[in-house]
Design a protein around this motif. Structure first.
Motif, short mmCIF file in Angstrom:
data_model
loop_
_atom_site.label_atom_id
_atom_site.label_comp_id
_atom_site.label_asym_id
_atom_site.label_seq_id
_atom_site.Cartn_x
_atom_site.Cartn_y
_atom_site.Cartn_z
N THR A 221 -9.96 -36.04 -20.21
CA THR A 221 -8.82 -35.73 -19.36
C THR A 221 -9.20 -35.92 -17.91
OG1 THR A 221 -8.05 -34.13 -21.00
CG2 THR A 221 -7.08 -34.00 -18.81
N ARG A 222 -8.57 -36.87 -17.27
CA ARG A 222 -8.92 -37.25 -15.90
C ARG A 222 -8.08 -36.44 -14.93
NH1 ARG A 222 -9.82 -41.11 -19.55
NH2 ARG A 222 -11.72 -42.34 -19.27
N THR A 223 -8.74 -35.54 -14.21
CA THR A 223 -8.07 -34.59 -13.35
C THR A 223 -8.62 -34.68 -11.93
OG1 THR A 223 -9.56 -32.67 -13.43
CG2 THR A 223 -8.15 -33.08 -15.37
N PRO A 224 -7.94 -34.06 -10.96
CA PRO A 224 -8.49 -34.00 -9.59
C PRO A 224 -9.76 -33.17 -9.47
CG PRO A 224 -6.12 -33.69 -9.56
CD PRO A 224 -6.54 -33.60 -11.00
N LEU A 225 -10.15 -32.48 -10.53
CA LEU A 225 -11.44 -31.79 -10.55
C LEU A 225 -12.54 -32.65 -11.14
CD1 LEU A 225 -10.42 -28.22 -11.79
CD2 LEU A 225 -10.98 -28.92 -9.46
N GLY A 226 -12.18 -33.78 -11.70
CA GLY A 226 -13.12 -34.66 -12.38
C GLY A 226 -12.65 -34.95 -13.79
N ASN A 227 -13.41 -35.73 -14.51
CA ASN A 227 -13.08 -36.09 -15.88
C ASN A 227 -13.62 -35.02 -16.82
OD1 ASN A 227 -12.00 -38.38 -14.78
ND2 ASN A 227 -13.50 -39.79 -15.65
N LEU A 228 -12.72 -34.30 -17.49
CA LEU A 228 -13.09 -33.16 -18.32
C LEU A 228 -13.03 -33.52 -19.79
CD1 LEU A 228 -10.95 -30.38 -16.54
CD2 LEU A 228 -13.23 -31.24 -15.91
N ALA A 229 -14.01 -33.03 -20.55
CA ALA A 229 -14.00 -33.14 -22.01
C ALA A 229 -14.41 -31.79 -22.57
CB ALA A 229 -14.96 -34.23 -22.50
N PHE A 251 -18.53 -31.46 -19.22
CA PHE A 251 -18.28 -30.99 -20.58
C PHE A 251 -18.05 -29.48 -20.55
CE2 PHE A 251 -20.75 -34.86 -21.76
CZ PHE A 251 -19.79 -35.44 -22.59
N LEU A 252 -16.96 -29.06 -21.17
CA LEU A 252 -16.62 -27.64 -21.30
C LEU A 252 -16.73 -27.28 -22.77
CD1 LEU A 252 -13.50 -27.62 -18.94
CD2 LEU A 252 -15.86 -27.05 -18.36
N ARG A 253 -17.81 -26.58 -23.13
CA ARG A 253 -18.13 -26.33 -24.53
C ARG A 253 -18.00 -24.85 -24.85
NH1 ARG A 253 -23.36 -29.83 -26.22
NH2 ARG A 253 -22.61 -29.06 -28.25
N THR A 254 -17.25 -24.55 -25.89
CA THR A 254 -17.02 -23.17 -26.29
C THR A 254 -17.88 -22.79 -27.48
OG1 THR A 254 -15.16 -23.89 -27.67
CG2 THR A 254 -14.64 -23.14 -25.45
N ALA A 255 -18.15 -21.51 -27.58
CA ALA A 255 -18.87 -20.95 -28.73
C ALA A 255 -18.33 -19.55 -28.96
CB ALA A 255 -20.36 -20.93 -28.47
N THR A 256 -18.58 -19.02 -30.14
CA THR A 256 -18.28 -17.62 -30.43
C THR A 256 -19.32 -17.13 -31.42
OG1 THR A 256 -15.91 -18.14 -30.23
CG2 THR A 256 -16.49 -15.98 -31.09
N GLY A 257 -20.31 -16.42 -30.92
CA GLY A 257 -21.31 -15.84 -31.79
C GLY A 257 -22.61 -16.58 -31.85
N GLY A 258 -22.90 -17.43 -30.88
CA GLY A 258 -24.22 -18.06 -30.84
C GLY A 258 -24.16 -19.57 -30.78
N PHE A 259 -25.23 -20.16 -30.21
CA PHE A 259 -25.38 -21.61 -30.08
C PHE A 259 -26.81 -21.87 -29.66
CE2 PHE A 259 -24.22 -19.88 -26.01
CZ PHE A 259 -25.06 -20.52 -25.12
N LEU A 260 -27.19 -23.13 -29.57
CA LEU A 260 -28.51 -23.50 -29.10
C LEU A 260 -28.42 -23.94 -27.63
CD1 LEU A 260 -30.08 -25.58 -32.01
CD2 LEU A 260 -30.75 -23.30 -31.23
N PRO A 261 -29.05 -23.21 -26.71
CA PRO A 261 -29.05 -23.66 -25.32
C PRO A 261 -29.59 -25.07 -25.16
CG PRO A 261 -29.79 -21.39 -25.45
CD PRO A 261 -29.68 -21.88 -26.85
N LEU A 262 -30.59 -25.43 -25.97
CA LEU A 262 -31.17 -26.77 -25.88
C LEU A 262 -30.12 -27.85 -26.13
CD1 LEU A 262 -33.62 -28.65 -25.64
CD2 LEU A 262 -34.04 -28.27 -28.08
N TYR A 274 -22.35 -32.67 -16.01
CA TYR A 274 -22.37 -31.21 -16.01
C TYR A 274 -21.97 -30.73 -17.41
CZ TYR A 274 -22.74 -31.04 -10.90
OH TYR A 274 -23.18 -31.17 -9.61
N THR A 275 -22.61 -29.67 -17.88
CA THR A 275 -22.25 -29.06 -19.15
C THR A 275 -22.14 -27.56 -18.96
OG1 THR A 275 -23.37 -30.78 -20.44
CG2 THR A 275 -22.87 -28.71 -21.57
N ALA A 276 -20.97 -27.01 -19.24
CA ALA A 276 -20.75 -25.57 -19.22
C ALA A 276 -20.56 -25.10 -20.64
CB ALA A 276 -19.52 -25.22 -18.38
N VAL A 277 -21.17 -23.97 -20.99
CA VAL A 277 -20.95 -23.36 -22.29
C VAL A 277 -20.58 -21.90 -22.08
CG1 VAL A 277 -23.43 -22.86 -22.57
CG2 VAL A 277 -21.91 -22.90 -24.58
N VAL A 278 -19.53 -21.47 -22.78
CA VAL A 278 -19.09 -20.08 -22.71
C VAL A 278 -19.16 -19.47 -24.10
CG1 VAL A 278 -17.19 -18.52 -22.20
CG2 VAL A 278 -17.59 -20.49 -20.74
N ASN A 279 -19.89 -18.39 -24.21
CA ASN A 279 -20.01 -17.62 -25.44
C ASN A 279 -19.40 -16.24 -25.20
OD1 ASN A 279 -20.77 -17.11 -28.10
ND2 ASN A 279 -22.87 -16.52 -27.55
#
Length: 380
Positions: A221-229, A251-262, A274-279
């Protein structure tokens, strides 16, 4: 063993302030087509290393990663439970914007419902529609605070009767739903006696392409904040490589209950994004689950894989990070890979589970999904 959704879904072995904007400054995104209507079949993928963009609203902006609790409830408590969670989400937006001025607030997979072993009929009742009353409440807060909001939810869609969709919604600072990203795929063949029955792109691939076009299969999704996935998929680096080739910058990555930071860090390192992850945070009063398995770890990684910001604990908090999108874009190109060395390997590779498995049959329960998919593996 700790009882959480993610440990339930990944198995016992662990397999799985800055920059406030004037009203309306960001405007609308361009080429926002994923699950939003018929788009092109031709891939938006250039062959000279560059990629499509829209003009940036500002050279850098602030993201707020919302590590909030999960609260799940029985279907019999649907109205009260949904109202409670929706109010909690709205109040969290107020808190995030009380002193700070984030440009985008990013929530985890299930801030509105949490997750339980619902049947399909129950999950459909728990699902929201987009647009709908829940998104209007969130849109009001987006307008009030002049902030973009990204959040996950179970969704029902009249174009997909009987299906339960896992969707990440991108809403701009005017409250407009800019894009809706389906989950790309679910893991199959992992759980003892059951499978997930939510419908992903892979599960109905041919129908999805017919309705939305091939380019929407991997939406950027190409937005004025940048290209988001966005994605709630883990441990499939090829997926994020392909999105980066199409121009994903954040990259906006969601999790619920755990993930691998690596896994999150490597996404940035290998793709120069850039990669953001929210748990979720520690979650008291969360139905059949303990408060603390797999919580915390919310973070933002830079294009070189470096850690920009992370949660200070497993408790509820907003993690703020700065995204220098202008500097990134000035030097960013598609990932440089040598496809001629291994394209024939990818072409010959046989997926363990083929696409379109939910085009002919929709399981009623997790156990029914397990029975249906039991003999669908192509592997020995």
């Amino acid at each position: 063993m700790a009882n959480s959704r993610r440990t339930f879904l990944t198995g016992a072995a662990g397999l799985a302030a800055l920059g406030a904007m004037g009203t309306g400054l960001l405007g609308a995104a361009g080429n926002a087509r994923a699950a939003m209507g018929k788009g092109p079949d031709a891939l938006n993928l250039r062959t000279d290393g560059t990629y499509d963009t829209v003009e940036l609203a500002k050279p850098a902006w602030t993201i707020g990663l919302m590590q909030t609790p999960v609260h799940t409830f029985e279907v019999s408590a649907l109205k009260a439970g949904m109202q409670r969670n929706l109010k909690y989400l709205a109040d969290a937006i107020d808190k995030a914007c009380y002193y700070a001025s984030p440009d985008l607030l990013f929530f985890h997979e299930f801030p509105l419902t949490g997750w339980r072993k619902w049947t399909r009929a129950e999950a459909q009742k728990m699902s929201i529609e987009i647009p709908g009353p829940e998104t209007e409440v969130i849109a009001k807060k987006a307008r009030e605070h002049n902030v973009w909001v990204v959040f996950g939810a179970y969704v029902r869609d009249p174009d997909w009767p009987g299906h339960v969709l896992s969707v990440t919604t991108i809403m701009d600072n005017t409250g407009k739903v800019v894009d809706k990203h389906w989950k790309a795929r679910n893991v199959k063949g992992l759980f003892p006696g059951f499978e997930l029955f939510t419908t992903t792109v892979h599960d109905v691939l041919d129908q999805y392409v017919e309705m939305y076009g091939r380019d929407a299969v991997l939406p950027v999704t190409r937005t004025p904040l940048g290209n988001l996935a966005t994605s709630s998929t883990q441990r499939e680096p090829e997926l994020f490589r392909a999105l980066a080739m199409k121009g994903a910058e954040v990259f906006l990555r969601t999790a619920t209950g755990g993930f691998l930071p690596l896994d999150m860090q490597a996404t940035s390192l290998y793709n120069g994004t850039y990669t953001a992850v929210v748990n979720n945070a520690i979650s008291p009063d969360n139905g059949p689950f303990f408060e603390d398995p797999g919580s915390g770890g919310t973070a933002l990684y830079g294009p070189d894989g470096s850690l920009i910001a992370e949660a200070s604990s497993k408790h509820e908090q907003m993690v703020q990070g700065r995204i220098d999108i202008g500097a990134l874009r000035a030097r960013k190109r598609q990932p440089s890979i040598h496809m001629s060395l291994y394209k024939d390997v990818f072409d010959r590779y046989q997926e363990k589970y083929g696409p379109n498995l939910f085009s002919d049959y929709l399981p009623d329960t997790l156990e029914d999904a397990g029975r249906y998919l039991k003999d669908k593996s192509r592997w020995k």
